[in-house]
Design an enzyme around this catalytic site. Sequence first.
Site, PDB file in Angstrom:
ATOM      1  N   CYS A 163       0.700  -1.163  -0.014  1.00  0.00           N
ATOM      2  CA  CYS A 163      -0.033  -0.119   0.047  1.00  0.00           C
ATOM      3  C   CYS A 163       0.642   1.161   0.080  1.00  0.00           C
ATOM      4  O   CYS A 163       0.089   2.130   0.044  1.00  0.00           O
ATOM      5  CB  CYS A 163      -0.763   0.032   1.211  1.00  0.00           C
ATOM      6  SG  CYS A 163      -1.909  -1.492   1.352  1.00  0.00           S
ATOM      7  N   HIS A 303      -2.262   7.580   6.849  1.00  0.00           N
ATOM      8  CA  HIS A 303      -2.591   6.213   6.154  1.00  0.00           C
ATOM      9  C   HIS A 303      -3.739   5.970   6.445  1.00  0.00           C
ATOM     10  O   HIS A 303      -4.773   5.399   5.774  1.00  0.00           O
ATOM     11  CB  HIS A 303      -1.276   5.341   6.437  1.00  0.00           C
ATOM     12  CG  HIS A 303      -1.822   3.952   5.840  1.00  0.00           C
ATOM     13  ND1 HIS A 303      -1.533   3.734   4.527  1.00  0.00           N
ATOM     14  CD2 HIS A 303      -1.997   2.652   6.416  1.00  0.00           C
ATOM     15  CE1 HIS A 303      -1.673   2.478   4.168  1.00  0.00           C
ATOM     16  NE2 HIS A 303      -1.906   2.019   5.440  1.00  0.00           N
ATOM     17  N   GLU A 314      -0.326   4.088  13.973  1.00  0.00           N
ATOM     18  CA  GLU A 314       0.189   5.302  13.360  1.00  0.00           C
ATOM     19  C   GLU A 314      -0.167   6.560  14.410  1.00  0.00           C
ATOM     20  O   GLU A 314       0.641   7.602  14.380  1.00  0.00           O
ATOM     21  CB  GLU A 314      -0.967   5.414  12.009  1.00  0.00           C
ATOM     22  CG  GLU A 314      -0.375   6.670  11.401  1.00  0.00           C
ATOM     23  CD  GLU A 314      -1.181   6.809  10.178  1.00  0.00           C
ATOM     24  OE1 GLU A 314      -0.639   7.661   9.035  1.00  0.00           O
ATOM     25  OE2 GLU A 314      -2.121   6.149   9.925  1.00  0.00           O
ATOM     26  N   LYS A 332      -8.885   8.161   3.375  1.00  0.00           N
ATOM     27  CA  LYS A 332      -9.307   6.554   2.994  1.00  0.00           C
ATOM     28  C   LYS A 332     -10.839   6.479   3.630  1.00  0.00           C
ATOM     29  O   LYS A 332     -11.675   5.608   3.058  1.00  0.00           O
ATOM     30  CB  LYS A 332      -8.692   5.579   3.494  1.00  0.00           C
ATOM     31  CG  LYS A 332      -7.446   5.152   2.768  1.00  0.00           C
ATOM     32  CD  LYS A 332      -6.733   4.181   3.167  1.00  0.00           C
ATOM     33  CE  LYS A 332      -5.147   3.836   2.610  1.00  0.00           C
ATOM     34  NZ  LYS A 332      -4.327   4.953   3.095  1.00  0.00           N
ATOM     35  N   HIS A 337      -9.785   2.105   0.388  1.00  0.00           N
ATOM     36  CA  HIS A 337      -8.426   1.724   0.307  1.00  0.00           C
ATOM     37  C   HIS A 337      -8.111   1.070  -1.115  1.00  0.00           C
ATOM     38  O   HIS A 337      -8.556  -0.195  -1.470  1.00  0.00           O
ATOM     39  CB  HIS A 337      -8.196   0.716   1.482  1.00  0.00           C
ATOM     40  CG  HIS A 337      -6.542   0.596   1.541  1.00  0.00           C
ATOM     41  ND1 HIS A 337      -5.662   0.954   0.821  1.00  0.00           N
ATOM     42  CD2 HIS A 337      -6.069  -0.051   2.779  1.00  0.00           C
ATOM     43  CE1 HIS A 337      -4.464   0.706   1.424  1.00  0.00           C
ATOM     44  NE2 HIS A 337      -4.676   0.152   2.346  1.00  0.00           N
ATOM     45  N   PHE A 397       1.427  -4.172   3.849  1.00  0.00           N
ATOM     46  CA  PHE A 397       2.021  -5.427   4.211  1.00  0.00           C
ATOM     47  C   PHE A 397       3.518  -5.647   4.060  1.00  0.00           C
ATOM     48  O   PHE A 397       3.845  -5.024   3.000  1.00  0.00           O
ATOM     49  CB  PHE A 397       1.055  -6.332   3.564  1.00  0.00           C
ATOM     50  CG  PHE A 397      -0.091  -6.565   3.933  1.00  0.00           C
ATOM     51  CD1 PHE A 397      -0.641  -6.189   5.100  1.00  0.00           C
ATOM     52  CD2 PHE A 397      -1.154  -7.668   3.434  1.00  0.00           C
ATOM     53  CE1 PHE A 397      -2.064  -6.310   5.676  1.00  0.00           C
ATOM     54  CE2 PHE A 397      -2.354  -7.805   3.749  1.00  0.00           C
ATOM     55  CZ  PHE A 397      -2.940  -7.221   4.736  1.00  0.00           C
TER      56      PHE A 397
END
Length: 409
Positions: A163, A303, A314, A332, A337, A397
């Site tokens: 991502c 994010h 985060e 998002k 996403h 990831f």
Amino acid sequence: MSARPAVAVTGLGLVSPLGIGIEATWSGLLAGVSRAATDGLLQGLPVDFCCAVPGFDADDLLGRRLAWRLEPYAQMALVAAREAVADAGLDPASWEGSRVAVVLGTGGTSTRHFDKQFKNFAAERHDRVSPLFIPRCLTNLTAGEISSDLRAFGPSLSVSTACASGATAIGLGRDLLLSGSCDIAVVGGAESARARVTSVGFSRMGALSTRVSAPAEASRPFDSDRDGFVLGEGAGIFVLERADDAQARSARVHGHIAGFGASADGHHFTTPDPEGRGTELATRSALADAGMTAADIGHINAHGTATVIGDAAEAAMLGRVFTHAPPVTATKSLMGHALGASAALEAAFTLLALTHQRVPVIANLDRVDDTAGELDLVMEKPRDVVAEAALSTSFGFGGQNAALVLTAA
């Protein structure tokens, strides 16, 4: 570490669930309404909703023959690339193509195409497997399609950092410019997570929101009732040039890529480091690359996936680094996403926020979770700001982290 030169953003191209094109996307951002909705493509699945690009007619935008050859995310990438180049006032028919690079980020290949072809294969219908099966599943082919379409004969690269892919591509494009490997870099990210097997896969991991009865309320970063992210799709493409070159041709400049930082968590293949050590390293590296301190940042596009662990990690990192608490949004919540496309789209949103001096709202943020600490989250409506620099964070990831510092024109 001394600051490296910033590079100018002279063109933007956007295809997202918020709209097609810069103006439509910005209007969608300001509307502050999630685009998540039930999707017939996902009918019958445990999670049957997503954020799809509205009114995207590839046959009309690209021509039927070209559209037929391309996967949906590649179609979106090409439409966005053409818009970005036109927005930059450049003409591929007359530029020196050997000095134009293309760098595209994507998290993975088209699972929609995989699904269809593997069904044919499993049923022993080998004659029904598409002869385009391999080309359409190669991650580098979309960058190649853009290079061919734009007559860009310089380096043509594909990057995959989950991502964070779009941000990594932007950072790499900046490196190519500053190294002298090209004079123009067409960079960004594209991906479509709108596929049945993708939905099932993430659902089985427990990563997706399960609010099937209220999709528009599903994506809720930093909210105490968050339960996962919503699948999305799209493409965000930048045209980058060295600032001196942009000035020499009197180009309109949207802003600048001032700093880029990347890191790895080295923690777990899907779960982020709960202390945010890797994300902090990427963020501080981006600030150092820009020659800035945390106090110089006037806005952050987080994010913010709306996963319980991810948001908490985060928030802890942002609270440690940015003690002056600049306004934080998480877009998002509006567009879902889009995986490998998200970082590029969010970097563009951050740049537009600097241009307009207005930060989009976080949709569905009704009750701020305790783990958000003292973050100044933008709630209820967009917020006017006075900011010269902003940060966009992207994590994925594999512990892949990237951060971009952007500055106003």
